[in-house]
Design an enzyme around this catalytic site. Structure first.
Site, short mmCIF file in Angstrom:
data_model
loop_
_atom_site.label_atom_id
_atom_site.label_comp_id
_atom_site.label_asym_id
_atom_site.label_seq_id
_atom_site.Cartn_x
_atom_site.Cartn_y
_atom_site.Cartn_z
N TYR A 240 61.17 57.29 34.42
CA TYR A 240 60.66 57.59 33.07
C TYR A 240 61.78 58.26 32.28
CZ TYR A 240 57.23 59.22 29.59
OH TYR A 240 56.52 59.45 28.44
N LYS B 279 60.09 53.16 32.54
CA LYS B 279 59.30 53.39 31.33
C LYS B 279 60.28 53.95 30.31
CE LYS B 279 55.48 55.90 29.21
NZ LYS B 279 54.46 56.98 29.35
#
Length: 307
Positions: A152, A180
Protein backbone atom coordinates in the site's frame (compact mmCIF):
# COMPACT_ATOMS: atom_id res chain seq x y z
CA UNK A 1 -19.38 2.89 -59.99
CA UNK A 2 -16.98 3.37 -57.14
CA UNK A 3 -16.87 0.98 -54.27
CA UNK A 4 -16.17 1.93 -50.73
CA UNK A 5 -13.10 0.12 -49.49
CA UNK A 6 -13.80 -2.30 -46.72
CA UNK A 7 -12.86 -1.07 -43.29
CA UNK A 8 -9.97 -2.99 -41.82
CA UNK A 9 -11.10 -5.48 -39.25
CA UNK A 10 -10.22 -4.62 -35.68
CA UNK A 11 -8.87 -7.55 -33.71
CA UNK A 12 -10.82 -8.29 -30.56
CA UNK A 13 -9.44 -6.87 -27.33
CA UNK A 14 -7.44 -9.63 -25.64
CA UNK A 15 -8.80 -10.83 -22.35
CA UNK A 16 -7.12 -9.03 -19.47
CA UNK A 17 -5.52 -11.41 -16.98
CA UNK A 18 -7.46 -11.45 -13.73
CA UNK A 19 -5.73 -9.75 -10.83
CA UNK A 20 -4.73 -11.90 -7.89
CA UNK A 21 -7.58 -10.54 -5.77
CA UNK A 22 -10.12 -9.86 -8.49
CA UNK A 23 -10.76 -6.55 -10.20
CA UNK A 24 -13.46 -4.62 -8.32
CA UNK A 25 -12.54 -4.49 -4.64
CA UNK A 26 -14.30 -2.53 -1.92
CA UNK A 27 -12.42 -1.01 1.01
CA UNK A 28 -15.17 -2.00 3.42
CA UNK A 29 -16.27 0.07 6.39
CA UNK A 30 -16.40 -1.57 9.81
CA UNK A 31 -19.92 -1.36 11.27
CA UNK A 32 -20.31 -0.53 14.95
CA UNK A 33 -23.31 -0.70 17.25
CA UNK A 34 -24.84 2.46 18.69
CA UNK A 35 -22.67 1.83 21.74
CA UNK A 36 -19.56 1.77 19.58
CA UNK A 37 -18.85 -1.96 19.68
CA UNK A 38 -17.98 -4.10 16.66
CA UNK A 39 -21.18 -5.22 14.91
CA UNK A 40 -20.31 -8.49 13.17
CA UNK A 41 -23.91 -9.13 12.07
CA UNK A 42 -24.09 -5.80 10.27
CA UNK A 43 -20.66 -6.47 8.79
CA UNK A 44 -21.88 -9.75 7.34
CA UNK A 45 -24.98 -8.12 5.83
CA UNK A 46 -22.96 -5.32 4.29
CA UNK A 47 -20.38 -7.74 2.89
CA UNK A 48 -23.08 -9.84 1.23
CA UNK A 49 -24.66 -6.72 -0.28
CA UNK A 50 -21.31 -5.63 -1.71
CA UNK A 51 -20.73 -9.01 -3.32
CA UNK A 52 -24.27 -8.95 -4.75
CA UNK A 53 -23.47 -5.50 -6.14
CA UNK A 54 -20.51 -6.80 -8.11
CA UNK A 55 -17.50 -6.66 -5.81
CA UNK A 56 -14.97 -9.41 -6.57
CA UNK A 57 -13.24 -8.97 -3.26
CA UNK A 58 -13.31 -7.04 -0.01
CA UNK A 59 -10.51 -5.26 1.80
CA UNK A 60 -11.07 -5.37 5.55
CA UNK A 61 -9.32 -3.53 8.37
CA UNK A 62 -7.93 -0.80 6.15
CA UNK A 63 -8.10 2.89 6.92
CA UNK A 64 -11.69 3.00 5.62
CA UNK A 65 -12.37 0.18 8.08
CA UNK A 66 -11.03 2.36 10.92
CA UNK A 67 -8.03 0.15 11.55
CA UNK A 68 -6.27 2.82 13.64
CA UNK A 69 -9.02 2.52 16.27
CA UNK A 70 -9.92 -1.19 16.20
CA UNK A 71 -7.91 -3.57 18.32
CA UNK A 72 -6.31 -6.80 17.16
CA UNK A 73 -9.11 -9.01 18.48
CA UNK A 74 -11.73 -6.92 16.67
CA UNK A 75 -9.76 -7.16 13.43
CA UNK A 76 -9.72 -10.95 13.68
CA UNK A 77 -13.39 -11.14 14.64
CA UNK A 78 -14.36 -8.96 11.67
CA UNK A 79 -12.41 -11.10 9.23
CA UNK A 80 -13.94 -14.31 10.56
CA UNK A 81 -17.47 -12.88 10.46
CA UNK A 82 -17.14 -11.66 6.88
CA UNK A 83 -15.60 -14.93 5.75
CA UNK A 84 -18.54 -16.80 7.22
CA UNK A 85 -20.97 -14.38 5.57
CA UNK A 86 -19.58 -14.49 2.02
CA UNK A 87 -18.10 -17.99 1.84
CA UNK A 88 -14.79 -19.16 0.45
CA UNK A 89 -15.16 -17.89 -3.13
CA UNK A 90 -14.95 -14.17 -2.35
CA UNK A 91 -11.41 -12.95 -1.92
CA UNK A 92 -10.72 -11.18 1.35
CA UNK A 93 -7.69 -8.96 1.79
CA UNK A 94 -6.87 -8.05 5.39
CA UNK A 95 -5.17 -4.82 6.32
CA UNK A 96 -2.29 -5.61 8.66
CA UNK A 97 -0.28 -2.42 8.44
CA UNK A 98 1.20 -0.60 11.39
CA UNK A 99 4.23 1.52 12.18
CA UNK A 100 5.79 -1.44 14.03
CA UNK A 101 7.22 -4.33 12.00
CA UNK A 102 6.78 -6.85 14.82
CA UNK A 103 3.15 -5.85 15.27
CA UNK A 104 2.55 -6.06 11.52
CA UNK A 105 4.02 -9.58 11.44
CA UNK A 106 1.76 -10.61 14.30
CA UNK A 107 -1.30 -9.17 12.57
CA UNK A 108 -0.32 -10.94 9.34
CA UNK A 109 -0.13 -14.31 11.06
CA UNK A 110 -3.47 -13.75 12.79
CA UNK A 111 -5.08 -12.77 9.49
CA UNK A 112 -3.72 -15.87 7.79
CA UNK A 113 -5.16 -18.04 10.56
CA UNK A 114 -8.53 -16.25 10.24
CA UNK A 115 -8.80 -17.02 6.52
CA UNK A 116 -7.41 -14.01 4.65
CA UNK A 117 -6.58 -14.52 0.96
CA UNK A 118 -4.22 -11.55 0.92
CA UNK A 119 -2.58 -9.00 3.17
CA UNK A 120 -2.67 -5.24 2.63
CA UNK A 121 0.56 -3.85 4.08
CA UNK A 122 1.06 -0.11 4.28
CA UNK A 123 4.42 1.61 4.42
CA UNK A 124 5.46 2.16 8.06
CA UNK A 125 4.25 5.62 8.94
CA UNK A 126 5.47 8.55 10.99
CA UNK A 127 9.01 7.25 11.52
CA UNK A 128 9.76 7.80 7.80
CA UNK A 129 12.22 4.92 7.32
CA UNK A 130 14.68 5.03 4.39
CA UNK A 131 14.04 2.81 1.39
CA UNK A 132 16.27 -0.06 2.54
CA UNK A 133 14.27 -0.19 5.78
CA UNK A 134 10.98 0.01 3.88
CA UNK A 135 12.04 -2.94 1.75
CA UNK A 136 13.18 -4.91 4.82
CA UNK A 137 9.82 -4.27 6.51
CA UNK A 138 7.82 -5.67 3.60
CA UNK A 139 10.12 -8.66 3.21
CA UNK A 140 9.77 -9.53 6.90
CA UNK A 141 6.00 -9.62 6.48
CA UNK A 142 6.24 -11.58 3.23
CA UNK A 143 8.37 -14.20 4.94
CA UNK A 144 6.09 -14.44 7.99
CA UNK A 145 3.15 -16.19 6.26
CA UNK A 146 2.20 -18.04 3.11
CA UNK A 147 -0.31 -15.34 2.11
CA UNK A 148 0.36 -12.97 -0.83
CA UNK A 149 0.92 -9.28 -0.17
CA UNK A 150 -0.60 -6.12 -1.61
CA UNK A 151 1.77 -3.24 -0.91
CA UNK A 152 0.00 0.00 0.00
CA UNK A 153 1.76 3.08 -1.31
CA UNK A 154 0.12 6.21 0.12
CA UNK A 155 2.86 8.75 0.88
CA UNK A 156 0.38 11.53 1.59
CA UNK A 157 -0.60 9.71 4.79
CA UNK A 158 2.52 7.75 5.73
CA UNK A 159 5.13 10.39 4.90
CA UNK A 160 7.20 7.81 3.01
CA UNK A 161 6.84 6.69 -0.57
CA UNK A 162 7.67 3.24 -1.89
CA UNK A 163 10.07 4.38 -4.60
CA UNK A 164 9.86 2.65 -8.00
CA UNK A 165 13.30 1.10 -7.53
CA UNK A 166 12.10 -0.39 -4.23
CA UNK A 167 8.97 -1.74 -5.94
CA UNK A 168 11.10 -3.38 -8.62
CA UNK A 169 13.20 -5.13 -5.99
CA UNK A 170 10.23 -6.18 -3.87
CA UNK A 171 8.54 -7.67 -6.94
CA UNK A 172 11.24 -10.33 -6.97
CA UNK A 173 9.66 -11.95 -3.89
CA UNK A 174 7.06 -14.55 -4.92
CA UNK A 175 4.51 -13.40 -2.31
CA UNK A 176 4.67 -9.71 -3.23
CA UNK A 177 2.03 -9.72 -5.95
CA UNK A 178 0.12 -6.44 -5.95
CA UNK A 179 0.11 -2.74 -5.15
CA UNK A 180 -2.66 -0.46 -3.91
CA UNK A 181 -1.50 2.76 -5.49
CA UNK A 182 -2.24 6.15 -3.95
CA UNK A 183 0.98 7.79 -5.09
CA UNK A 184 -0.69 9.90 -7.79
CA UNK A 185 2.25 9.09 -10.08
CA UNK A 186 0.99 7.33 -13.20
CA UNK A 187 4.42 7.49 -14.85
CA UNK A 188 6.03 5.59 -11.97
CA UNK A 189 3.17 3.08 -11.94
CA UNK A 190 3.60 2.54 -15.68
CA UNK A 191 7.30 1.95 -15.22
CA UNK A 192 6.80 -0.63 -12.47
CA UNK A 193 4.00 -2.41 -14.33
CA UNK A 194 6.21 -2.59 -17.43
CA UNK A 195 9.10 -4.07 -15.48
CA UNK A 196 7.28 -6.50 -13.19
CA UNK A 197 4.21 -8.70 -12.92
CA UNK A 198 2.83 -6.67 -9.99
CA UNK A 199 -0.93 -6.14 -10.21
CA UNK A 200 -1.67 -2.44 -9.72
CA UNK A 201 -4.93 -1.50 -8.03
CA UNK A 202 -6.01 2.12 -7.93
CA UNK A 203 -6.62 3.35 -4.41
CA UNK A 204 -7.87 6.75 -5.62
CA UNK A 205 -11.25 6.62 -7.34
CA UNK A 206 -10.47 9.47 -9.70
CA UNK A 207 -7.64 7.36 -11.13
CA UNK A 208 -9.54 4.06 -11.40
CA UNK A 209 -10.10 4.33 -15.14
CA UNK A 210 -6.77 5.97 -16.09
CA UNK A 211 -4.73 3.37 -14.21
CA UNK A 212 -6.85 0.53 -15.61
CA UNK A 213 -6.33 1.85 -19.13
CA UNK A 214 -2.56 1.76 -18.53
CA UNK A 215 -2.71 -1.90 -17.56
CA UNK A 216 -3.83 -1.83 -13.95
CA UNK A 217 -5.66 -4.74 -12.37
CA UNK A 218 -8.61 -2.80 -10.95
CA UNK A 219 -9.35 -0.75 -7.87
CA UNK A 220 -9.77 -0.77 -4.11
CA UNK A 221 -12.62 1.67 -3.61
CA UNK A 222 -14.18 3.37 -0.61
CA UNK A 223 -17.01 4.75 -2.76
CA UNK A 224 -17.92 1.17 -3.71
CA UNK A 225 -19.43 0.84 -0.23
CA UNK A 226 -22.41 2.84 -1.49
CA UNK A 227 -22.20 2.42 -5.28
CA UNK A 228 -20.55 -0.93 -6.06
CA UNK A 229 -22.43 -1.54 -9.29
CA UNK A 230 -21.72 1.93 -10.66
CA UNK A 231 -18.01 1.75 -9.90
CA UNK A 232 -17.72 -1.66 -11.52
CA UNK A 233 -19.68 -0.62 -14.62
CA UNK A 234 -16.86 1.73 -15.66
CA UNK A 235 -14.38 -1.13 -15.95
CA UNK A 236 -16.98 -3.44 -17.49
CA UNK A 237 -17.50 -0.94 -20.31
CA UNK A 238 -13.78 -0.57 -20.86
CA UNK A 239 -13.30 -4.34 -21.00
CA UNK A 240 -16.09 -4.57 -23.56
CA UNK A 241 -14.16 -2.16 -25.80
CA UNK A 242 -16.56 0.73 -25.18
CA UNK A 243 -14.01 3.33 -24.12
CA UNK A 244 -16.41 6.21 -24.73
CA UNK A 245 -19.01 4.49 -22.59
CA UNK A 246 -16.45 3.90 -19.87
CA UNK A 247 -15.55 7.59 -19.91
CA UNK A 248 -19.22 8.57 -19.74
CA UNK A 249 -19.90 6.27 -16.80
CA UNK A 250 -16.76 7.47 -15.08
CA UNK A 251 -18.03 11.02 -15.46
CA UNK A 252 -21.34 10.07 -13.88
CA UNK A 253 -19.56 8.70 -10.79
CA UNK A 254 -17.30 11.75 -10.45
CA UNK A 255 -19.69 13.93 -8.40
CA UNK A 256 -20.15 11.16 -5.84
CA UNK A 257 -16.41 10.47 -5.72
CA UNK A 258 -15.82 14.16 -5.07
CA UNK A 259 -18.53 14.37 -2.43
CA UNK A 260 -17.34 11.26 -0.57
CA UNK A 261 -13.58 11.61 -0.92
CA UNK A 262 -12.82 15.30 -1.43
CA UNK A 263 -15.32 17.19 0.71
CA UNK A 264 -12.95 17.79 3.62
CA UNK A 265 -14.00 14.68 5.56
CA UNK A 266 -12.45 11.20 5.58
CA UNK A 267 -14.20 8.71 3.31
CA UNK A 268 -15.03 6.61 6.34
CA UNK A 269 -17.14 9.42 7.76
CA UNK A 270 -18.99 10.23 4.55
CA UNK A 271 -19.67 6.60 3.61
CA UNK A 272 -20.90 5.73 7.09
CA UNK A 273 -23.21 8.72 6.96
CA UNK A 274 -24.77 7.30 3.79
CA UNK A 275 -24.91 3.70 4.99
CA UNK A 276 -25.99 4.35 8.58
CA UNK A 277 -23.69 1.53 9.74
CA UNK A 278 -23.21 2.93 13.19
CA UNK A 279 -20.94 5.64 14.52
CA UNK A 280 -17.33 6.36 13.73
CA UNK A 281 -14.77 6.07 16.48
CA UNK A 282 -12.95 9.03 17.91
CA UNK A 283 -10.98 10.99 16.96
CA UNK A 284 -13.29 10.92 13.91
CA UNK A 285 -16.59 12.75 14.28
CA UNK A 286 -19.86 12.19 12.37
CA UNK A 287 -20.84 14.36 9.42
CA UNK A 288 -23.26 17.21 10.12
CA UNK A 289 -26.82 17.20 8.79
CA UNK A 290 -26.12 19.54 5.90
CA UNK A 291 -23.22 17.40 4.68
CA UNK A 292 -25.32 14.24 4.97
CA UNK A 293 -28.16 15.81 3.00
CA UNK A 294 -25.78 16.82 0.22
CA UNK A 295 -24.25 13.37 0.11
CA UNK A 296 -27.67 11.77 -0.17
CA UNK A 297 -28.68 14.04 -3.04
CA UNK A 298 -25.50 13.24 -4.93
CA UNK A 299 -25.90 9.50 -4.42
CA UNK A 300 -29.57 9.62 -5.46
CA UNK A 301 -28.66 11.52 -8.64
CA UNK A 302 -26.09 8.86 -9.56
CA UNK A 303 -28.52 6.03 -8.88
CA UNK A 304 -31.19 7.72 -10.97
CA UNK A 305 -28.78 8.31 -13.85
CA UNK A 306 -27.60 4.71 -13.89
CA UNK A 307 -30.82 2.83 -13.12
Amino acid sequence: MTTTPARPSVPPRPARPSGPFGRSLCAMVTPFTAAGDLDTEAAGRHARALVAGGCDGLVLNGTTGESPTTDDAEKTALLKAVREAVGEEVRLVAGVGSADTRHTVRLAREAEAAGADGLLVVTPYYSRPPQDAVRAHFLRVAEATGVPLMLYDIPGRTGTRIEPETMLRLAEHPRVVAVKDCSYDLLAATRVMAGTSLAYYSGCEELNLPLYALGGAGYVSTVANVAPRQMRAVLDAFDAGDTCGAARLNGLTAPLVEAVMAAGLPGTVTVKALLETGPVREPLQPADRGTVAGLRRTLEELLAATS
